[in-house]
Design a protein around this motif. Structure first.
Motif, PDB file in Angstrom:
ATOM      1  N   ALA A  83       9.371  -3.893  -3.530  1.00 38.63           N
ATOM      2  CA  ALA A  83       8.707  -2.904  -4.381  1.00 38.63           C
ATOM      3  C   ALA A  83       7.199  -3.168  -4.459  1.00 38.63           C
ATOM      4  CB  ALA A  83       9.328  -2.915  -5.771  1.00 38.63           C
ATOM      5  N   ASN A  84       6.820  -4.434  -4.630  1.00 42.65           N
ATOM      6  CA  ASN A  84       5.393  -4.774  -4.688  1.00 42.65           C
ATOM      7  C   ASN A  84       4.678  -4.351  -3.414  1.00 42.65           C
ATOM      8  OD1 ASN A  84       5.531  -5.910  -7.243  1.00 42.65           O
ATOM      9  ND2 ASN A  84       5.849  -7.986  -6.495  1.00 42.65           N
ATOM     10  N   LEU A  85       5.330  -4.551  -2.273  1.00 41.77           N
ATOM     11  CA  LEU A  85       4.734  -4.185  -0.990  1.00 41.77           C
ATOM     12  C   LEU A  85       4.535  -2.676  -0.892  1.00 41.77           C
ATOM     13  CD1 LEU A  85       5.489  -5.514   2.505  1.00 41.77           C
ATOM     14  CD2 LEU A  85       6.000  -3.124   2.090  1.00 41.77           C
ATOM     15  N   ARG A 106       1.695  -1.606  -3.145  1.00 44.14           N
ATOM     16  CA  ARG A 106       0.373  -2.062  -2.698  1.00 44.14           C
ATOM     17  C   ARG A 106      -0.073  -1.350  -1.426  1.00 44.14           C
ATOM     18  NH1 ARG A 106      -1.215  -8.395  -1.426  1.00 44.14           N
ATOM     19  NH2 ARG A 106      -3.237  -7.991  -0.446  1.00 44.14           N
ATOM     20  N   LEU A 107       0.812  -1.221  -0.462  1.00 42.95           N
ATOM     21  CA  LEU A 107       0.425  -0.627   0.822  1.00 42.95           C
ATOM     22  C   LEU A 107       0.436   0.896   0.793  1.00 42.95           C
ATOM     23  CD1 LEU A 107       2.305  -2.867   3.431  1.00 42.95           C
ATOM     24  CD2 LEU A 107      -0.088  -2.994   2.725  1.00 42.95           C
ATOM     25  N   GLY A 108       1.399   1.471   0.072  1.00 44.71           N
ATOM     26  CA  GLY A 108       1.550   2.921   0.126  1.00 44.71           C
ATOM     27  C   GLY A 108       1.043   3.666  -1.080  1.00 44.71           C
ATOM     28  N   GLY A 109       0.664   2.947  -2.140  1.00 46.06           N
ATOM     29  CA  GLY A 109       0.238   3.624  -3.344  1.00 46.06           C
ATOM     30  C   GLY A 109       1.351   4.446  -3.976  1.00 46.06           C
ATOM     31  N   ILE A 110       2.592   4.020  -3.790  1.00 44.01           N
ATOM     32  CA  ILE A 110       3.759   4.753  -4.265  1.00 44.01           C
ATOM     33  C   ILE A 110       4.255   4.124  -5.574  1.00 44.01           C
ATOM     34  CG2 ILE A 110       6.196   5.257  -3.776  1.00 44.01           C
ATOM     35  CD1 ILE A 110       5.450   5.507  -0.847  1.00 44.01           C
ATOM     36  N   PRO A 111       4.492   4.935  -6.603  1.00 41.73           N
ATOM     37  CA  PRO A 111       5.062   4.389  -7.841  1.00 41.73           C
ATOM     38  C   PRO A 111       6.450   3.802  -7.586  1.00 41.73           C
ATOM     39  CG  PRO A 111       4.202   6.608  -8.195  1.00 41.73           C
ATOM     40  CD  PRO A 111       4.206   6.374  -6.712  1.00 41.73           C
ATOM     41  N   VAL A 112       6.714   2.630  -8.139  1.00 45.42           N
ATOM     42  CA  VAL A 112       8.006   1.970  -7.933  1.00 45.42           C
ATOM     43  C   VAL A 112       8.582   1.566  -9.283  1.00 45.42           C
ATOM     44  CG1 VAL A 112       7.424   1.119  -5.633  1.00 45.42           C
ATOM     45  CG2 VAL A 112       6.945  -0.305  -7.630  1.00 45.42           C
ATOM     46  N   ARG A 113       9.900   1.490  -9.306  1.00 49.07           N
ATOM     47  CA  ARG A 113      10.623   1.066 -10.507  1.00 49.07           C
ATOM     48  C   ARG A 113      11.734   0.138 -10.057  1.00 49.07           C
ATOM     49  NH1 ARG A 113      14.405   5.103 -13.770  1.00 49.07           N
ATOM     50  NH2 ARG A 113      13.952   6.270 -11.891  1.00 49.07           N
ATOM     51  N   MET A 141      10.211  -0.676   5.137  1.00 52.53           N
ATOM     52  CA  MET A 141       9.245   0.018   4.294  1.00 52.53           C
ATOM     53  C   MET A 141       7.886   0.163   4.981  1.00 52.53           C
ATOM     54  SD  MET A 141      10.627   1.162   1.549  1.00 52.53           S
ATOM     55  CE  MET A 141      12.117   1.522   2.486  1.00 52.53           C
ATOM     56  N   ILE A 142       7.469  -0.813   5.747  1.00 48.18           N
ATOM     57  CA  ILE A 142       6.235  -0.642   6.535  1.00 48.18           C
ATOM     58  C   ILE A 142       6.410   0.527   7.499  1.00 48.18           C
ATOM     59  CG2 ILE A 142       4.799  -1.671   8.353  1.00 48.18           C
ATOM     60  CD1 ILE A 142       5.197  -4.376   6.987  1.00 48.18           C
ATOM     61  N   SER A 143       7.562   0.578   8.168  1.00 51.37           N
ATOM     62  CA  SER A 143       7.846   1.673   9.092  1.00 51.37           C
ATOM     63  C   SER A 143       7.882   3.008   8.360  1.00 51.37           C
ATOM     64  CB  SER A 143       9.173   1.412   9.804  1.00 51.37           C
ATOM     65  OG  SER A 143       9.404   2.367  10.809  1.00 51.37           O
ATOM     66  N   ALA A 175      -1.085 -11.448   2.170  1.00 52.08           N
ATOM     67  CA  ALA A 175       0.145 -10.806   2.644  1.00 52.08           C
ATOM     68  C   ALA A 175       0.764  -9.972   1.530  1.00 52.08           C
ATOM     69  CB  ALA A 175       1.136 -11.851   3.137  1.00 52.08           C
ATOM     70  N   PRO A 176       1.084  -8.709   1.808  1.00 54.23           N
ATOM     71  CA  PRO A 176       1.644  -7.852   0.746  1.00 54.23           C
ATOM     72  C   PRO A 176       3.047  -8.256   0.323  1.00 54.23           C
ATOM     73  CG  PRO A 176       1.674  -6.721   2.858  1.00 54.23           C
ATOM     74  CD  PRO A 176       0.897  -7.981   3.070  1.00 54.23           C
ATOM     75  N   TRP A 177       3.713  -9.090   1.112  1.00 54.14           N
ATOM     76  CA  TRP A 177       5.047  -9.572   0.726  1.00 54.14           C
ATOM     77  C   TRP A 177       4.982 -10.848  -0.103  1.00 54.14           C
ATOM     78  CZ3 TRP A 177       3.663  -8.352   5.797  1.00 54.14           C
ATOM     79  CH2 TRP A 177       3.113  -9.400   6.532  1.00 54.14           C
ATOM     80  N   GLY A 178       3.758 -11.330  -0.394  1.00 56.23           N
ATOM     81  CA  GLY A 178       3.609 -12.477  -1.265  1.00 56.23           C
ATOM     82  C   GLY A 178       3.886 -13.801  -0.577  1.00 56.23           C
ATOM     83  N   PRO A 179       3.922 -14.881  -1.354  1.00 58.94           N
ATOM     84  CA  PRO A 179       4.063 -16.239  -0.809  1.00 58.94           C
ATOM     85  C   PRO A 179       5.512 -16.558  -0.432  1.00 58.94           C
ATOM     86  CG  PRO A 179       3.936 -16.354  -3.185  1.00 58.94           C
ATOM     87  CD  PRO A 179       3.743 -14.903  -2.830  1.00 58.94           C
TER      88      PRO A 179
END
Length: 597
Positions: A311-313, A316-323, A413-415, A558-562
């Motif tokens: 969801a964080n990715l 951050r990358l798509g500017g899409i609201p997530v829940r 999700m990147i795809s 990295a958008p997927w975090g550590p």
């Protein structure tokens, strides 16, 4: 949770049941039992609240008539009724004509029990499963046919079930499923049914998965029915990918250690399989899903932690609201237009997730499943399925499935963002290049952690509890680290956003309080660490900095975090548990597949 195996073979059923029950141990259990037809046609029932080793000894010491080729086996994880031999499966009817094993929950058990008691039936246990046994007995007295008796009985039952019934004298076995996994296979060794392919993988190349309402007589060819009527079309045949070697330790002390070490290779294989399809959007296109404007992640435990990374990715990358929603709490949530629901479950049989699929917030949206099981209930109910590709995971506490869920979800999700025009192909290519280094970074983190972490674990294992902190995209990893410590050590462990320390959790910090920092290079963490140190807390940091307790090679942006911090966190939890004498593969009170609410 509970595991079922049933068989009709030319040789002693005991030999098959013992192996099958061993294969089901990884799911977690607190009692185990078998019902086996003997050479005289009677049914021998052997149960214990000890481990399967005890059952083996009881079967080896059996002095009654020789075992024949029909039998049932069951591993139980207590939900209704305490852990006693009388509550263990299999259950018998009043006349010992049938024996039954059952997974699931009978919602109207109290009503059925009351009516059956009035009708003269006597109950020996406190569990809802025994109700099925007496209900089938009642119908069998009327119709005289086991298959028809099971069908008639289940018409009156509300709830979920995967069950198998063995009849005295004939050795017939009838199985049925509704909202619980069950599969059947016919092989040269005999006919088998089980809730988990692992139980029968030694003898099976192909199998069929029962659909909701299916009833099957384990004859050859099978007699197959659905509640709508006799003669239902057979479900498709699936190939068995599990082999007995998957359950072998191969020199490791436990499955958890083995599965931690498998992570780098699994990530490498997954990325190779996706290839260029991530960056050009074609991986997403293969799933045939519509573009989405919002993402709703649903899961439990480790799967929900993985979902939060995904969801964080996307945010951050798509500017899409997530829940992100805990599956057991979705009922009152509201569906939003343009939403894609992403339901995540390692087993694909997690009841809380399956129930969430029935709520408006999920069922009124397109639904994508992320699971490790292609034949699970979740996979069958989803509009599309992304497999995480972790392979068999024997340890009850998830390790490699967490990493594989993140990698699979990240790739998809990147795809998707490329396919929807929210991310350029050039940016996606750079991200995939970064992902390609992930196996090496995971391997490096493992090497470092094995050198440093066991000593730390020994020093802090006497702590009554600990706090995990992180910032931003590091928070899901702190949550997973705390969860692993709780699962394996039975000590309390909490995770918090580091910024929330001053809003309450600092009251928990005293001299010697252990605080694990998942460091994603957020500069604000330095002040949070100082807050803890000024109060005497002991810092154990996992990050890139030279002064980190455990150094890992990571990409700060990295958008997927550590993600690399996962390996030291897993090794920390395992090492602490080992120093406390815990069984790291079979933590108490936990099950691999949570099939009850």
């Amino acid at each position: 949770m509970c595991g079922i195996i049933a068989c009709r073979t030319a040789e002693s059923a005991a030999d098959y049941l013992r192996i099958g029950l061993r294969r089901l141990e990884y799911r977690g259990y607190d009692s185990v039992g078998v019902a086996i037809q003997t050479a005289t046609g009677d049914i021998a029932r052997v149960r214990t609240i000890e481990r399967i080793d005890t059952l083996d000894r009881l079967l080896a010491d059996w002095s009654g008539p020789a075992f024949a080729g029909a039998g049932l086996g069951h591993t139980r994880w207590a939900t209704h009724g305490s852990v006693t031999e009388s509550n263990a499966h299999p259950h018998n009817d009043c006349e010992d004509r049938i024996s039954l094993v059952h997974n699931g929950i009978i919602d109207n058990a109290d009503t059925l029990r009351a009516s059956l008691t009035i009708a003269g039936h006597s109950f020996d246990s406190d569990v809802d499963s025994e109700v099925l046994c007496h209900l089938i007995e009642d119908r069998l007295q009327l119709c005289g046919d086991l298959f028809e008796a099971v069908r008639l009985a289940l018409v009156e039952v509300e709830g979920s079930w995967g069950l198998a019934v063995l009849e005295r004298g004939t050795g017939r076995i009838v199985v049925a499923a509704n909202r619980c996994p069950l599969l059947v296979a016919h092989t040269p060794d005999g006919a088998f049914a089980t809730s988990d392919i692992a139980a029968i993988a030694d003898w099976v190349d192909e199998f069929r998965v029962l659909e909701d309402g299916d009833i099957v007589d384990l004859v050859s060819p099978p007699r197959w029915s659905r509640q709508e009527g006799i003669g239902a079309s057979l479900p498709p045949v699936h190939r068995c990918a599990w082999r007995s070697t998957d359950a072998e330790l191969n020199g490791y002390a436990d499955h958890m250690a083995k599965e931690i070490d498998e992570q780098a290779e699994l990530v490498s294989g997954a990325l190779d399989s996706y290839g260029s399809r991530i960056a050009d959007g074609s991986l997403w296109a293969e799933y045939g899903m519509e573009p989405f404007e919002r993402l709703h992640v649903v899961g439990c435990g480790t799967s929900l932690n993985a979902g939060r990374v995904i969801a964080n990715l996307v945010r951050r990358l798509g500017g899409i609201p997530v829940r992100c929603s805990t599956a057991s709490e979705v009922a009152d949530e509201i569906a939003e237009p343009g939403t894609l629901s992403l339901a995540i479950s390692q087993s694909g049989e997690t009841t809380d997730v399956l129930r969430a699929l029935e709520t408006p917030a999920v069922c009124e949206t397109p639904m994508l499943a992320l699971t490790n099981s292609a034949h699970s209930a979740l996979a069958r109910r989803a509009d599309a399925v992304m497999l995480c590709g972790a392979g068999p995971e024997i340890g009850v506490a998830a390790t490699k499935t967490f990493i594989c869920q993140i990698v699979a979800g990240t790739a998809l999700m990147i795809s998707a963002l490329v396919g929807m025009g929210r991310l350029t192909r050039a940016a996606a290519v750079d991200l995939v290049d970064d992902l390609r280094y992930l196996p090496d970074r995971l391997g490096h983190a493992g090497v470092k952690a094995k050198c440093v972490v066991p000593r730390i674990a020994e020093e802090i294992s006497s702590a009554s509890g600990m706090i995990f902190i992180a910032r931003g995209n590091g928070i899901p990893y702190a949550a997973e680290g705390a969860l692993k410590v709780k699962e394996l050590t039975y000590c309390w462990a909490e995770h918090h956003s580091a910024g929330e320390l001053k809003h309450g959790p600092l009251a928990l910090i005293g001299v010697g309080t252990v605080v694990i920092v998942v460091d994603n290079d957020d500069p604000r963490l330095r002040a949070n660490i100082a807050e803890v140190q000024s109060r005497g807390g002991r810092i154990v940091s996992i990050g890139r900095y030279a002064d980190s307790t455990v150094q890992v090679a990571s990409i700060p942006s990295a958008p997927w975090g550590p993600i690399e911090s996962t390996v030291p966190l897993q090794i920390l939890a395992r090492s602490m548990a080992m120093s406390l004498g815990r069984d790291v593969d079979k933590p108490r009170n936990l099950a691999k597949s949570v099939t009850v609410e």
